[in-house]
Design a protein around this motif. Structure first.
Motif, PDB file in Angstrom:
ATOM      1  N   TRP A  31       0.810  -1.215   0.000  1.00 52.22           N
ATOM      2  CA  TRP A  31       0.000   0.000   0.000  1.00 52.22           C
ATOM      3  C   TRP A  31       0.846   1.268   0.000  1.00 52.22           C
ATOM      4  CZ3 TRP A  31      -3.632  -1.986   4.492  1.00 52.22           C
ATOM      5  CH2 TRP A  31      -4.402  -3.059   4.003  1.00 52.22           C
ATOM      6  N   LYS A  32       2.187   1.113  -0.086  1.00 50.41           N
ATOM      7  CA  LYS A  32       3.108   2.252  -0.135  1.00 50.41           C
ATOM      8  C   LYS A  32       2.917   3.195   1.056  1.00 50.41           C
ATOM      9  CE  LYS A  32       3.591   2.031  -5.167  1.00 50.41           C
ATOM     10  NZ  LYS A  32       4.769   1.145  -5.053  1.00 50.41           N
ATOM     11  N   LEU A  33       2.729   2.594   2.216  1.00 52.55           N
ATOM     12  CA  LEU A  33       2.517   3.379   3.428  1.00 52.55           C
ATOM     13  C   LEU A  33       3.680   4.322   3.702  1.00 52.55           C
ATOM     14  CD1 LEU A  33       0.971   3.910   6.158  1.00 52.55           C
ATOM     15  CD2 LEU A  33       2.437   2.125   7.129  1.00 52.55           C
ATOM     16  N   ILE A  46      -4.190   8.605   7.549  1.00 51.18           N
ATOM     17  CA  ILE A  46      -3.726   7.476   6.736  1.00 51.18           C
ATOM     18  C   ILE A  46      -4.910   6.623   6.302  1.00 51.18           C
ATOM     19  CG2 ILE A  46      -2.374   5.338   6.794  1.00 51.18           C
ATOM     20  CD1 ILE A  46      -0.737   7.918   6.504  1.00 51.18           C
ATOM     21  N   ARG A  49      -6.625   8.335   3.400  1.00 47.10           N
ATOM     22  CA  ARG A  49      -5.842   8.290   2.158  1.00 47.10           C
ATOM     23  C   ARG A  49      -5.847   6.901   1.516  1.00 47.10           C
ATOM     24  NH1 ARG A  49      -0.379  11.950   3.354  1.00 47.10           N
ATOM     25  NH2 ARG A  49      -1.456  13.967   3.438  1.00 47.10           N
ATOM     26  N   LEU A  50      -5.828   5.862   2.346  1.00 41.98           N
ATOM     27  CA  LEU A  50      -5.750   4.500   1.818  1.00 41.98           C
ATOM     28  C   LEU A  50      -7.102   3.790   1.822  1.00 41.98           C
ATOM     29  CD1 LEU A  50      -2.384   3.290   3.450  1.00 41.98           C
ATOM     30  CD2 LEU A  50      -2.765   4.181   1.144  1.00 41.98           C
ATOM     31  N   GLU A  51      -8.147   4.503   2.228  1.00 38.76           N
ATOM     32  CA  GLU A  51      -9.509   3.953   2.280  1.00 38.76           C
ATOM     33  C   GLU A  51      -9.559   2.711   3.167  1.00 38.76           C
ATOM     34  OE1 GLU A  51     -10.692   3.371  -1.791  1.00 38.76           O
ATOM     35  OE2 GLU A  51     -10.941   5.525  -2.145  1.00 38.76           O
ATOM     36  N   LEU A  52      -9.152   2.908   4.432  1.00 36.28           N
ATOM     37  CA  LEU A  52      -9.077   1.832   5.406  1.00 36.28           C
ATOM     38  C   LEU A  52      -9.960   2.165   6.607  1.00 36.28           C
ATOM     39  CD1 LEU A  52      -5.174   1.459   5.457  1.00 36.28           C
ATOM     40  CD2 LEU A  52      -6.797   0.181   4.029  1.00 36.28           C
ATOM     41  N   THR A  57      -6.554   0.730  11.423  1.00 34.90           N
ATOM     42  CA  THR A  57      -5.337   1.367  10.912  1.00 34.90           C
ATOM     43  C   THR A  57      -4.455   1.805  12.075  1.00 34.90           C
ATOM     44  OG1 THR A  57      -6.422   2.104   8.891  1.00 34.90           O
ATOM     45  CG2 THR A  57      -4.443   3.292   9.555  1.00 34.90           C
TER      46      THR A  57
END
Length: 343
Positions: A31-33, A46, A49-52, A57
């Motif tokens: 996921w390129k965290l 976060i 941005r990552l739709e979590l 998270t």
């Protein structure tokens, strides 16, 4: 006994916990965290941005914090930021990015582990793999991406530090990077020693990867490529230095390969051999065995400590210097600096 003294089973419980840590890192890379955490950010940000899921998270970021991959500040809610190791090696846009290489190793180890019972039951194969084309294609693809990442981030620096201990290197004129894959070690050595010229030897398809890297480095007038198979093809001659890392594990006839390498050196030339050996004590063997167990079960050459030095002596090498615990990617190796007699 203290109440905090670990139970004798704790090292084996730790094995089960390591799988969770590995997956926490795996999804962070997918996921390129770490691309997002060069500046501090909260779990909520976060998650958006990552739709979590925001709550989970937060727990995941805490796990990465516990692994020293993230730092957190004292704000409420906490903000997380990359630690130096994540910043230097796990952001996808940095020069020493190793995320693909790490994932490549994880998948390989898990694939082997899932087949371990069958490997123990079936025994070693009677011959080398029949489908060499697939083997070469896989190695070439790895040389282009994952092995290149490891060479760039790890092996090049180790090679330069090793060569600083080899007195013959400063006056060397001809280099062979034997089984050099992407050729980044040879490129670094030529940059370090302006007297050097030489070749990268590997399979025909693989040296095309090295040739591209050599051209990008602007060294095509000093560094060439030779395509072939060490077991059957000529590797050239008159070399002052031969760098050979993790190649001898795979040759079908080790004495014949060492004889060919010895003959390729000029009198007084030096071989730098970087190959894993199994240490005699369990603490050190524990660092080596998991990675090289699959090679052993496939009948590859993985000697016990001292075995490769003996083979080099039998092949005619002299004045062998030994560095038994050199930190390479994934697991330590034994580096032997062996010389062809000057007479």
């Amino acid at each position: 006994m203290s109440l905090s003294t670990p139970h004798a089973l704790q090292p084996y419980w730790d094995l089960t916990l390591a799988a969770v840590r590995a997956d926490a890192l795996r999804i962070a890379l997918e996921w390129k965290l770490f691309d997002l955490l060069q500046v501090p950010a909260s779990a909520d940000l976060i998650a958006r941005r990552l739709e979590l899921d925001a709550a989970n998270t937060g727990f995941w970021l805490e796990a990465l914090w516990s692994m020293d991959l993230l730092a957190r500040d004292e704000r409420q809610p906490a903000h997380y930021r990359n630690t130096p190791v994540a910043s230097d090696y796990l952001r996808s846009n940095v020069a020493d990015y190793c995320g693909d290489a790490w994932t490549f190793r994880l998948r390989g180890m898990r694939r082997f582990g899932s087949q371990l019972g069958e490997q123990v039951r079936a025994g070693q194969p009677d011959s080398q793999p029949a489908d060499m084309t697939t083997t070469i294609d896989n190695w070439t693809a790895a040389a282009r991406l994952q092995i290149a990442q490891e060479q760039r981030a790890v092996t090049v620096d180790v090679a330069l530090r090793l060569m600083a201990r080899v007195p013959e290197f400063t006056q060397a004129r001809r280099l062979l990077d034997l089984g050099g894959g992407p050729g980044l070690v040879a490129i670094a050595l030529l940059r370090d020693n302006p007297l050097l010229t030489g070749n990268v030897f590997d399979f025909e398809k693989t040296v095309a990867v090295a040739a591209d890297n050599i051209q990008r480095a602007g060294l095509e007038q000093r560094l060439g490529v030779l395509g072939g198979n060490l077991a059957t093809d000529a590797i050239g001659e008159g070399y002052d230095v031969i760098w050979c890392s993790s190649v001898l594990h795979f040759v079908p006839d080790l004495p014949a390969a060492l004889a060919k390498i010895h003959a390729a050196l000029r009198p007084g030339g030096v071989l730098i051999s970087a190959h894993a050996e199994i240490p005699a004590d369990p603490e050190h063997a524990r660092r080596v065995m998991p990675y090289y167990l699959s090679m052993q079960m496939l009948g590859r050459h993985v000697s016990e400590s001292g075995g490769l030095s003996e083979a080099l002596h039998r092949a005619g090498f002299v004045n062998i210097d030994s560095y038994p615990d050199v930190a390479f990617a994934v697991a330590p190796v034994s580096v032997l600096v062996a010389r062809r007699s000057a007479s």
